[in-house]
Write a protein that holds these residues in place. Sequence first.
Motif, PDB file in Angstrom:
ATOM      1  N   GLY A 169      13.960 -14.420  11.379  1.00  0.00           N
ATOM      2  CA  GLY A 169      13.078 -13.588  11.793  1.00  0.00           C
ATOM      3  C   GLY A 169      12.423 -12.716  10.687  1.00  0.00           C
ATOM      4  O   GLY A 169      11.558 -11.759  10.884  1.00  0.00           O
ATOM      5  N   ARG A 170      13.015 -12.980   9.530  1.00  0.00           N
ATOM      6  CA  ARG A 170      12.373 -12.089   8.219  1.00  0.00           C
ATOM      7  C   ARG A 170      11.844 -13.277   7.300  1.00  0.00           C
ATOM      8  O   ARG A 170      12.495 -14.323   7.263  1.00  0.00           O
ATOM      9  CB  ARG A 170      13.554 -11.392   7.689  1.00  0.00           C
ATOM     10  N   PHE A 171      10.968 -12.990   6.736  1.00  0.00           N
ATOM     11  CA  PHE A 171      10.132 -13.760   5.515  1.00  0.00           C
ATOM     12  C   PHE A 171      10.054 -13.247   4.232  1.00  0.00           C
ATOM     13  O   PHE A 171       9.934 -12.101   4.274  1.00  0.00           O
ATOM     14  CB  PHE A 171       8.843 -14.038   6.319  1.00  0.00           C
ATOM     15  N   ALA A 172      10.385 -14.066   3.408  1.00  0.00           N
ATOM     16  CA  ALA A 172      10.538 -13.875   2.040  1.00  0.00           C
ATOM     17  C   ALA A 172       9.436 -13.417   1.045  1.00  0.00           C
ATOM     18  O   ALA A 172       8.293 -14.603   1.366  1.00  0.00           O
ATOM     19  CB  ALA A 172      11.725 -14.675   1.175  1.00  0.00           C
ATOM     20  N   PHE A 173       9.191 -12.502   0.459  1.00  0.00           N
ATOM     21  CA  PHE A 173       8.220 -12.437  -0.493  1.00  0.00           C
ATOM     22  C   PHE A 173       8.693 -11.876  -1.930  1.00  0.00           C
ATOM     23  O   PHE A 173       9.433 -11.096  -1.606  1.00  0.00           O
ATOM     24  CB  PHE A 173       7.123 -11.451  -0.004  1.00  0.00           C
ATOM     25  N   ASN A 174       8.095 -12.173  -3.084  1.00  0.00           N
ATOM     26  CA  ASN A 174       8.362 -11.653  -4.168  1.00  0.00           C
ATOM     27  C   ASN A 174       7.290 -10.756  -4.577  1.00  0.00           C
ATOM     28  O   ASN A 174       6.010 -11.236  -4.957  1.00  0.00           O
ATOM     29  CB  ASN A 174       8.901 -12.701  -5.412  1.00  0.00           C
ATOM     30  N   LEU A 175       7.518  -9.595  -4.924  1.00  0.00           N
ATOM     31  CA  LEU A 175       6.389  -8.577  -5.238  1.00  0.00           C
ATOM     32  C   LEU A 175       6.680  -8.322  -6.784  1.00  0.00           C
ATOM     33  O   LEU A 175       7.981  -8.158  -7.048  1.00  0.00           O
ATOM     34  CB  LEU A 175       6.739  -7.116  -4.586  1.00  0.00           C
ATOM     35  N   THR A 176       5.609  -8.421  -7.465  1.00  0.00           N
ATOM     36  CA  THR A 176       5.561  -8.180  -8.996  1.00  0.00           C
ATOM     37  C   THR A 176       4.979  -6.752  -8.965  1.00  0.00           C
ATOM     38  O   THR A 176       3.924  -6.522  -8.908  1.00  0.00           O
ATOM     39  CB  THR A 176       5.021  -9.387  -9.856  1.00  0.00           C
ATOM     40  N   THR A 177       5.747  -5.972  -9.970  1.00  0.00           N
ATOM     41  CA  THR A 177       5.297  -4.598  -9.993  1.00  0.00           C
ATOM     42  C   THR A 177       4.522  -4.407 -11.263  1.00  0.00           C
ATOM     43  O   THR A 177       4.821  -5.292 -12.250  1.00  0.00           O
ATOM     44  CB  THR A 177       6.487  -3.545 -10.052  1.00  0.00           C
ATOM     45  N   GLU A 178       3.750  -3.312 -11.653  1.00  0.00           N
ATOM     46  CA  GLU A 178       2.901  -3.370 -13.071  1.00  0.00           C
ATOM     47  C   GLU A 178       3.952  -3.092 -13.980  1.00  0.00           C
ATOM     48  O   GLU A 178       3.546  -3.321 -15.037  1.00  0.00           O
ATOM     49  CB  GLU A 178       2.202  -1.814 -12.734  1.00  0.00           C
ATOM     50  N   ASP A 179       5.208  -2.755 -13.688  1.00  0.00           N
ATOM     51  CA  ASP A 179       6.103  -2.434 -14.875  1.00  0.00           C
ATOM     52  C   ASP A 179       6.969  -3.743 -15.107  1.00  0.00           C
ATOM     53  O   ASP A 179       7.965  -3.703 -15.877  1.00  0.00           O
ATOM     54  CB  ASP A 179       7.255  -1.313 -14.832  1.00  0.00           C
ATOM     55  N   GLY A 180       6.606  -4.959 -14.530  1.00  0.00           N
ATOM     56  CA  GLY A 180       7.181  -6.210 -14.887  1.00  0.00           C
ATOM     57  C   GLY A 180       8.489  -6.661 -14.041  1.00  0.00           C
ATOM     58  O   GLY A 180       8.885  -7.647 -14.407  1.00  0.00           O
ATOM     59  N   ARG A 181       8.673  -5.808 -13.174  1.00  0.00           N
ATOM     60  CA  ARG A 181       9.865  -6.227 -12.126  1.00  0.00           C
ATOM     61  C   ARG A 181       9.421  -7.142 -11.138  1.00  0.00           C
ATOM     62  O   ARG A 181       8.279  -7.009 -10.592  1.00  0.00           O
ATOM     63  CB  ARG A 181      10.433  -4.806 -11.596  1.00  0.00           C
ATOM     64  N   THR A 182      10.478  -7.907 -10.582  1.00  0.00           N
ATOM     65  CA  THR A 182      10.228  -8.421  -9.370  1.00  0.00           C
ATOM     66  C   THR A 182      11.119  -8.221  -8.293  1.00  0.00           C
ATOM     67  O   THR A 182      12.448  -8.152  -8.702  1.00  0.00           O
ATOM     68  CB  THR A 182      10.386 -10.090  -9.629  1.00  0.00           C
ATOM     69  N   ILE A 183      10.644  -7.847  -7.236  1.00  0.00           N
ATOM     70  CA  ILE A 183      11.467  -7.506  -6.064  1.00  0.00           C
ATOM     71  C   ILE A 183      11.384  -8.224  -4.939  1.00  0.00           C
ATOM     72  O   ILE A 183      10.085  -8.679  -4.337  1.00  0.00           O
ATOM     73  CB  ILE A 183      10.879  -6.061  -5.619  1.00  0.00           C
ATOM     74  N   GLU A 184      12.484  -8.788  -4.501  1.00  0.00           N
ATOM     75  CA  GLU A 184      12.387  -9.752  -3.366  1.00  0.00           C
ATOM     76  C   GLU A 184      12.673  -8.955  -2.074  1.00  0.00           C
ATOM     77  O   GLU A 184      13.460  -8.092  -1.856  1.00  0.00           O
ATOM     78  CB  GLU A 184      13.465 -10.729  -3.158  1.00  0.00           C
TER      79      GLU A 184
ATOM     80  N   ASP B 144       0.792  -1.155  -0.149  1.00  0.00           N
ATOM     81  CA  ASP B 144      -0.123   0.038   0.237  1.00  0.00           C
ATOM     82  C   ASP B 144       0.894   1.200  -0.180  1.00  0.00           C
ATOM     83  O   ASP B 144       0.447   2.223  -0.768  1.00  0.00           O
ATOM     84  CB  ASP B 144      -0.795   0.058   1.327  1.00  0.00           C
ATOM     85  N   ASP B 145       2.085   1.232   0.520  1.00  0.00           N
ATOM     86  CA  ASP B 145       2.978   2.245   0.771  1.00  0.00           C
ATOM     87  C   ASP B 145       3.421   2.552  -0.373  1.00  0.00           C
ATOM     88  O   ASP B 145       3.611   3.636  -0.841  1.00  0.00           O
ATOM     89  CB  ASP B 145       3.571   2.312   1.943  1.00  0.00           C
ATOM     90  N   LEU B 146       3.926   1.591  -1.155  1.00  0.00           N
ATOM     91  CA  LEU B 146       4.715   1.670  -2.494  1.00  0.00           C
ATOM     92  C   LEU B 146       3.631   1.894  -3.483  1.00  0.00           C
ATOM     93  O   LEU B 146       4.113   3.066  -4.361  1.00  0.00           O
ATOM     94  CB  LEU B 146       4.977  -0.175  -2.883  1.00  0.00           C
ATOM     95  N   LYS B 147       2.239   1.972  -3.571  1.00  0.00           N
ATOM     96  CA  LYS B 147       1.287   2.349  -4.429  1.00  0.00           C
ATOM     97  C   LYS B 147       1.346   3.934  -4.223  1.00  0.00           C
ATOM     98  O   LYS B 147       1.288   4.624  -5.174  1.00  0.00           O
ATOM     99  CB  LYS B 147      -0.059   1.931  -3.893  1.00  0.00           C
ATOM    100  N   ARG B 148       1.387   4.536  -2.932  1.00  0.00           N
ATOM    101  CA  ARG B 148       1.501   5.847  -2.673  1.00  0.00           C
ATOM    102  C   ARG B 148       2.669   6.473  -3.267  1.00  0.00           C
ATOM    103  O   ARG B 148       2.598   7.854  -3.378  1.00  0.00           O
ATOM    104  CB  ARG B 148       1.393   6.019  -1.257  1.00  0.00           C
ATOM    105  N   THR B 149       3.781   5.837  -3.616  1.00  0.00           N
ATOM    106  CA  THR B 149       4.797   6.278  -4.327  1.00  0.00           C
ATOM    107  C   THR B 149       4.792   6.209  -5.976  1.00  0.00           C
ATOM    108  O   THR B 149       5.743   6.308  -6.449  1.00  0.00           O
ATOM    109  CB  THR B 149       6.232   5.686  -3.792  1.00  0.00           C
ATOM    110  N   GLY B 150       3.719   5.554  -6.347  1.00  0.00           N
ATOM    111  CA  GLY B 150       3.540   5.243  -7.682  1.00  0.00           C
ATOM    112  C   GLY B 150       3.925   3.815  -8.307  1.00  0.00           C
ATOM    113  O   GLY B 150       3.772   3.778  -9.320  1.00  0.00           O
ATOM    114  N   ILE B 151       4.452   3.194  -7.335  1.00  0.00           N
ATOM    115  CA  ILE B 151       4.792   1.803  -7.815  1.00  0.00           C
ATOM    116  C   ILE B 151       3.719   0.747  -7.433  1.00  0.00           C
ATOM    117  O   ILE B 151       3.319   0.805  -6.334  1.00  0.00           O
ATOM    118  CB  ILE B 151       5.929   1.285  -6.914  1.00  0.00           C
ATOM    119  N   VAL B 152       2.917   0.340  -8.280  1.00  0.00           N
ATOM    120  CA  VAL B 152       1.956  -0.686  -8.196  1.00  0.00           C
ATOM    121  C   VAL B 152       2.179  -2.231  -8.000  1.00  0.00           C
ATOM    122  O   VAL B 152       2.911  -2.525  -8.994  1.00  0.00           O
ATOM    123  CB  VAL B 152       0.708  -0.312  -9.241  1.00  0.00           C
ATOM    124  N   VAL B 153       1.978  -2.761  -7.222  1.00  0.00           N
ATOM    125  CA  VAL B 153       2.284  -4.087  -6.982  1.00  0.00           C
ATOM    126  C   VAL B 153       0.942  -4.986  -7.410  1.00  0.00           C
ATOM    127  O   VAL B 153      -0.133  -4.643  -7.168  1.00  0.00           O
ATOM    128  CB  VAL B 153       2.402  -4.599  -5.579  1.00  0.00           C
TER     129      VAL B 153
END
Length: 118
Positions: free
Chosen positions: A52-67, A29-38
């Motif tokens: 104590g950290r858990f991995a997620f892959n976010l795919t963005t509207e521009d086709g990038r994957t961010i771990e 949600d915070d990324l969306k406020r910066t203009g990055i749509v997941v």
Amino acid sequence: MSVIINPGSGLVPEATEAHAAVNITVFGDDLKRTGIVVTDCARTPGADYGDGRFAFNLTTEDGRTIEIQMPGLPVERVRFLNEDGQNIWHFPRLYVDGSSWVWQFALLACEPEEEDGQ
């Protein structure tokens, strides 16, 4: 003798996957406020750091994957935005594609890299 290079990058005691799942939603949600749509968020347990950290892959509207390696503490203990009463030394870091950041700067680290000549 202890040397602290990146405060908040150590173990995250008492972390839970449930907290991390809530946090990644708020982060999106915070990324969306910066203009990055997941467009997709996938839990990738095989990539967990085990601290104590858990991995997620976010795919963005521009086709990038961010771990994202998301700390599994309640969101108010992870979401550092430099607001009144927040002390950066008390917040664990997220990892964005392998580099550690507190929440506020992790958002910036998700921005696409500028190409040469721009």
